[in-house]
Design an enzyme around this catalytic site. Structure first.
Site, short mmCIF file in Angstrom:
data_model
loop_
_atom_site.label_atom_id
_atom_site.label_comp_id
_atom_site.label_asym_id
_atom_site.label_seq_id
_atom_site.Cartn_x
_atom_site.Cartn_y
_atom_site.Cartn_z
N CYS A 10 0.86 -1.19 0.00
CA CYS A 10 0.00 0.00 0.00
C CYS A 10 0.89 1.23 0.00
CB CYS A 10 -0.98 -0.02 1.18
SG CYS A 10 -0.20 -0.03 2.81
N ASN A 13 2.22 1.54 4.37
CA ASN A 13 2.56 0.28 5.04
C ASN A 13 2.26 0.33 6.54
OD1 ASN A 13 5.54 -1.81 5.55
ND2 ASN A 13 3.48 -2.46 5.08
N CYS A 15 -1.48 0.81 7.36
CA CYS A 15 -2.91 0.49 7.47
C CYS A 15 -3.26 -0.77 6.66
CB CYS A 15 -3.77 1.67 7.03
SG CYS A 15 -3.61 3.12 8.11
N ARG A 16 -3.40 -0.62 5.34
CA ARG A 16 -3.96 -1.72 4.56
C ARG A 16 -3.03 -2.92 4.39
NH1 ARG A 16 -5.18 2.05 -0.41
NH2 ARG A 16 -3.27 2.95 0.50
N SER A 17 -1.79 -2.70 3.97
CA SER A 17 -0.96 -3.87 3.64
C SER A 17 -0.51 -4.68 4.87
CB SER A 17 0.24 -3.50 2.75
OG SER A 17 1.12 -2.62 3.38
N ASP A 126 -8.31 3.73 1.11
CA ASP A 126 -7.33 4.14 2.11
C ASP A 126 -8.08 4.67 3.33
OD1 ASP A 126 -5.37 5.27 3.60
OD2 ASP A 126 -4.47 6.41 1.96
P1 4NP Z 1 -1.87 2.80 4.01
O1 4NP Z 1 -2.52 4.17 4.57
O2 4NP Z 1 -1.31 3.14 2.65
O3 4NP Z 1 -3.03 1.87 3.96
O4 4NP Z 1 -0.80 2.41 5.02
C1 4NP Z 1 -1.80 5.36 4.66
C2 4NP Z 1 -0.95 5.56 5.72
C3 4NP Z 1 -0.24 6.74 5.83
C4 4NP Z 1 -0.41 7.73 4.87
C5 4NP Z 1 -1.26 7.51 3.80
C6 4NP Z 1 -1.95 6.32 3.68
N1 4NP Z 1 0.31 8.96 4.99
O5 4NP Z 1 0.07 9.85 4.15
O6 4NP Z 1 1.13 9.10 5.91
#
Ligand code: 4NP
Length: 159
Positions: A10, A13, A15-17, A126
């Site tokens: 993702c 790294n 939340c989703r992955s 997201d």
């Molecule tokens: P992820 O979510 O891609 O599912 O881990 C996010 C986590 C952090 C951020 C964006 C999306 N960020 O902008 O810091």
């Protein structure tokens, strides 16, 4: 026998992955297949290198019976050589990793929701700027997609 190597990707790294990694790992353990898989996750960005998953993701996963333990890392072109399957969560993750593909390398990048029995063409949303409802929605999407991904890989590689 060589292991099937699976990498969830993702943006951050956190939340989703890492959630997909945790859910998929738990399913693999429950099926007694740990010796057959290597499972990891990473982000396309460098925003959260070395960090544990977002506290909201950890809390929601625990509520659903899944424990997470992962240190954030960034995707590199070498992941195309190391892994058999790369599962980006959304189209922008896929574009970002394909830019780094070193030519003919072997890993297939298949959209995570290609394996979602309820909607094959969507992104995993997201949840970073969302509330608990968004985290629960992501959990449910990844839970059913991981089940169907595991089913696909078992049929393809372990039968
Ligand atoms: P992820 O979510 O891609 O599912 O881990 C996010 C986590 C952090 C951020 C964006 C999306 N960020 O902008 O810091």
């Amino acid at each position: 026998m060589s292991k099937v190597k699976v990498l969830f990707v993702c943006l951050g790294n956190i939340c989703r992955s890492p959630l997909a990694e945790g859910i998929f790992t738990q399913k693999v353990i429950e099926m007694g297949l740990s010796d057959h898989f290597e499972i990891d996750s990473c982000g396309t960005s460098n925003y959260h290198i070395g960090e544990q998953p977002d506290p909201r993701t950890i809390k929601n996963a625990l509520k659903n019976g899944v424990e997470l333990n992962h240190q954030g890392r960034q995707f590199t072109y070498a992941d195309f050589l190391e892994f058999d399957y790369i599962l980006p969560m959304d189209q922008s993750n896929k574009r970002d990793i394909e830019r780094l593909r070193p030519g003919h390398e072997r890993a297939e990048a298949l959209m995570m929701r290609y394996f979602d029995p309820l909607d094959k063409n969507a992104n995993v949303p997201d949840p970073y700027y969302d509330e608990e409802k968004g985290f629960q929605e992501v959990f449910e999407i990844l839970y059913r997609s991981c089940a169907s991904l595991l089913d696909f890989l078992v049929k393809k590689h372990l039968n």
